[in-house]
Design a protein around this motif. Structure first.
Motif, PDB file in Angstrom:
ATOM      1  N   LYS A 104       0.849  -1.207   0.000  1.00  0.00           N
ATOM      2  CA  LYS A 104       0.000   0.000   0.000  1.00  0.00           C
ATOM      3  C   LYS A 104       0.879   1.249   0.000  1.00  0.00           C
ATOM      4  CE  LYS A 104      -2.851  -0.966   3.470  1.00  0.00           C
ATOM      5  NZ  LYS A 104      -3.076  -2.286   4.013  1.00  0.00           N
ATOM      6  N   GLU A 105       1.926   1.225   0.813  1.00  0.00           N
ATOM      7  CA  GLU A 105       2.834   2.378   0.831  1.00  0.00           C
ATOM      8  C   GLU A 105       3.475   2.584  -0.539  1.00  0.00           C
ATOM      9  OE1 GLU A 105       4.464   2.560   5.394  1.00  0.00           O
ATOM     10  OE2 GLU A 105       5.486   1.212   3.995  1.00  0.00           O
ATOM     11  N   ASP A 106       3.882   1.499  -1.177  1.00  0.00           N
ATOM     12  CA  ASP A 106       4.506   1.612  -2.495  1.00  0.00           C
ATOM     13  C   ASP A 106       3.565   2.277  -3.488  1.00  0.00           C
ATOM     14  OD1 ASP A 106       6.845   0.409  -1.580  1.00  0.00           O
ATOM     15  OD2 ASP A 106       6.255  -1.596  -2.257  1.00  0.00           O
ATOM     16  N   LEU A 107       2.297   1.943  -3.410  1.00  0.00           N
ATOM     17  CA  LEU A 107       1.291   2.572  -4.272  1.00  0.00           C
ATOM     18  C   LEU A 107       1.271   4.088  -4.046  1.00  0.00           C
ATOM     19  CD1 LEU A 107      -2.226   1.094  -4.715  1.00  0.00           C
ATOM     20  CD2 LEU A 107      -1.915   3.533  -4.511  1.00  0.00           C
ATOM     21  N   LEU A 108       1.278   4.486  -2.797  1.00  0.00           N
ATOM     22  CA  LEU A 108       1.272   5.900  -2.426  1.00  0.00           C
ATOM     23  C   LEU A 108       2.562   6.582  -2.886  1.00  0.00           C
ATOM     24  CD1 LEU A 108      -0.341   8.057  -0.823  1.00  0.00           C
ATOM     25  CD2 LEU A 108       0.856   7.270   1.216  1.00  0.00           C
ATOM     26  N   PHE A 109       3.689   5.919  -2.676  1.00  0.00           N
ATOM     27  CA  PHE A 109       4.978   6.506  -3.020  1.00  0.00           C
ATOM     28  C   PHE A 109       5.148   6.650  -4.534  1.00  0.00           C
ATOM     29  CE2 PHE A 109       6.821   4.537   1.125  1.00  0.00           C
ATOM     30  CZ  PHE A 109       6.056   5.427   1.879  1.00  0.00           C
ATOM     31  N   ARG A 110       4.600   5.724  -5.313  1.00  0.00           N
ATOM     32  CA  ARG A 110       4.658   5.853  -6.772  1.00  0.00           C
ATOM     33  C   ARG A 110       3.902   7.100  -7.233  1.00  0.00           C
ATOM     34  NH1 ARG A 110       4.422   0.198  -6.579  1.00  0.00           N
ATOM     35  NH2 ARG A 110       2.179   0.129  -6.822  1.00  0.00           N
ATOM     36  N   ARG A 111       2.787   7.392  -6.584  1.00  0.00           N
ATOM     37  CA  ARG A 111       2.045   8.614  -6.922  1.00  0.00           C
ATOM     38  C   ARG A 111       2.897   9.847  -6.655  1.00  0.00           C
ATOM     39  NH1 ARG A 111      -3.108   8.880  -9.445  1.00  0.00           N
ATOM     40  NH2 ARG A 111      -3.874   6.772  -9.255  1.00  0.00           N
ATOM     41  N   LYS A 169       2.034  17.324   0.670  1.00  0.00           N
ATOM     42  CA  LYS A 169       2.326  18.549  -0.068  1.00  0.00           C
ATOM     43  C   LYS A 169       2.010  18.433  -1.558  1.00  0.00           C
ATOM     44  CE  LYS A 169       6.275  21.616  -0.991  1.00  0.00           C
ATOM     45  NZ  LYS A 169       7.710  21.853  -0.692  1.00  0.00           N
ATOM     46  N   TYR A 170       2.325  17.300  -2.171  1.00  0.00           N
ATOM     47  CA  TYR A 170       2.306  17.225  -3.626  1.00  0.00           C
ATOM     48  C   TYR A 170       1.141  16.470  -4.249  1.00  0.00           C
ATOM     49  CZ  TYR A 170       6.936  19.311  -3.792  1.00  0.00           C
ATOM     50  OH  TYR A 170       7.993  20.174  -3.679  1.00  0.00           O
ATOM     51  N   LEU A 171       0.516  15.551  -3.546  1.00  0.00           N
ATOM     52  CA  LEU A 171      -0.565  14.815  -4.178  1.00  0.00           C
ATOM     53  C   LEU A 171      -1.768  15.729  -4.405  1.00  0.00           C
ATOM     54  CD1 LEU A 171       1.180  12.326  -3.748  1.00  0.00           C
ATOM     55  CD2 LEU A 171      -0.854  11.106  -3.049  1.00  0.00           C
ATOM     56  N   THR A 172      -2.397  15.546  -5.548  1.00  0.00           N
ATOM     57  CA  THR A 172      -3.546  16.361  -5.915  1.00  0.00           C
ATOM     58  C   THR A 172      -4.829  15.725  -5.371  1.00  0.00           C
ATOM     59  OG1 THR A 172      -3.964  15.150  -7.953  1.00  0.00           O
ATOM     60  CG2 THR A 172      -2.389  16.997  -8.072  1.00  0.00           C
ATOM     61  N   GLU A 173      -5.903  16.450  -5.487  1.00  0.00           N
ATOM     62  CA  GLU A 173      -7.203  15.915  -5.066  1.00  0.00           C
ATOM     63  C   GLU A 173      -7.545  14.645  -5.856  1.00  0.00           C
ATOM     64  OE1 GLU A 173     -11.813  17.395  -4.919  1.00  0.00           O
ATOM     65  OE2 GLU A 173     -10.245  18.886  -4.528  1.00  0.00           O
ATOM     66  N   ALA A 174      -7.242  14.650  -7.133  1.00  0.00           N
ATOM     67  CA  ALA A 174      -7.500  13.463  -7.958  1.00  0.00           C
ATOM     68  C   ALA A 174      -6.627  12.286  -7.509  1.00  0.00           C
ATOM     69  CB  ALA A 174      -7.242  13.776  -9.437  1.00  0.00           C
ATOM     70  N   ASP A 175      -5.373  12.570  -7.128  1.00  0.00           N
ATOM     71  CA  ASP A 175      -4.501  11.517  -6.604  1.00  0.00           C
ATOM     72  C   ASP A 175      -5.115  10.899  -5.358  1.00  0.00           C
ATOM     73  OD1 ASP A 175      -2.433  11.837  -8.515  1.00  0.00           O
ATOM     74  OD2 ASP A 175      -1.462  13.399  -7.310  1.00  0.00           O
ATOM     75  N   TRP A 176      -5.617  11.758  -4.464  1.00  0.00           N
ATOM     76  CA  TRP A 176      -6.178  11.247  -3.209  1.00  0.00           C
ATOM     77  C   TRP A 176      -7.414  10.387  -3.466  1.00  0.00           C
ATOM     78  CZ3 TRP A 176      -3.204  10.592   0.519  1.00  0.00           C
ATOM     79  CH2 TRP A 176      -2.207  11.510   0.843  1.00  0.00           C
ATOM     80  N   VAL A 177      -8.234  10.784  -4.416  1.00  0.00           N
ATOM     81  CA  VAL A 177      -9.413   9.980  -4.752  1.00  0.00           C
ATOM     82  C   VAL A 177      -8.967   8.592  -5.208  1.00  0.00           C
ATOM     83  CG1 VAL A 177     -11.324   9.740  -6.395  1.00  0.00           C
ATOM     84  CG2 VAL A 177     -10.916  11.942  -5.270  1.00  0.00           C
ATOM     85  N   ALA A 178      -7.980   8.534  -6.088  1.00  0.00           N
ATOM     86  CA  ALA A 178      -7.505   7.255  -6.610  1.00  0.00           C
ATOM     87  C   ALA A 178      -6.815   6.420  -5.531  1.00  0.00           C
ATOM     88  CB  ALA A 178      -6.551   7.499  -7.784  1.00  0.00           C
ATOM     89  N   VAL A 179      -5.962   7.054  -4.733  1.00  0.00           N
ATOM     90  CA  VAL A 179      -5.227   6.328  -3.691  1.00  0.00           C
ATOM     91  C   VAL A 179      -6.194   5.797  -2.637  1.00  0.00           C
ATOM     92  CG1 VAL A 179      -3.591   6.627  -1.781  1.00  0.00           C
ATOM     93  CG2 VAL A 179      -3.018   7.487  -4.049  1.00  0.00           C
TER      94      VAL A 179
END
Length: 194
Positions: free
Chosen positions: A58-65, A139-149
């Motif tokens: 799960k962390e790897d998924l987040l870190f790739r984003r 700091k860097y993930l966008t709203e769309a990133d958060w929806v997907a993650v």
């Protein structure tokens, strides 16, 4: 940011298991507690099957984003990626030391040393994530990133909840570990049984 909440809860659970093992090893070493080998085995299994095989992906998924959004923190992310990839070797060393102790109680010190190495590694690993990488994620993930993650984290948790009997129920295992661990870290001591 539900994913960050999940990561935080998982870090707390993992830190709790590490603390419990450390506490029990000190009590066994001081002659205050008899070693519950099955409890040690169940706790080490939890570290492998949950921390290394469910938490890290799960962390790897987040870190790739994060890597898609910035090069900031690239060195920390590379180090974490290597540490995640080395999990089988790390766990093999801990499991081998535990198996040696189970086979020969005179090898307690070997297991205690192997566990301390693992626990110190894990403490530094979580600090790197929490002090360096997770602030960058915020700091860097966008709203769309958060929806997907968040969607991906929740899907992984639903698929691997153990509620269907197809996968291990780590929530129930964690509760059993707490029930058997000695006070003040748990509700025991009670012998752990499968």
């Amino acid at each position: 940011m539900q994913a960050l909440h999940i990561i935080g809860e998982e870090h707390q659970s993992l830190a709790g298991i590490l603390h419990a093992i450390r506490f029990m090893l000190k009590a066994v070493s001081a002659g205050q507690l008899e070693a519950d080998l099955k409890l040690f085995q169940a706790m080490v299994h939890y570290l492998d099957a949950y921390a290394e095989k469910r938490h890290h992906p799960k962390e790897d998924l987040l870190f790739r984003r994060l890597q898609l959004r910035t090069t900031e923190g690239a060195e920390a992310l590379a180090k974490l990626g290597a540490q995640h990839a080395d999990a089988p070797l790390r766990m093999a060393a801990l499991e081998q030391a535990l198996a040696g102790f189970v086979a020969d109680p005179g090898r307690f010190d070997d297991f205690a040393r192997a566990f301390e190495r693992y626990a110190e590694f894990y403490r530094e690993h979580m600090m790197l994530e929490e002090d360096i990488v997770l602030p960058l994620v915020r700091k860097y993930l966008t709203e769309a990133d958060w929806v997907a993650v968040n969607r991906d984290f929740l899907a992984e948790m639903a698929t691997n909840s153990g509620q269907d009997g197809a996968t291990e129920n780590f929530s129930a295992l964690f509760s059993r570990l707490v029930d058997c661990a000695p006070a003040p870290i748990g509700f025991g001591p009670r012998p752990f049984s499968n």
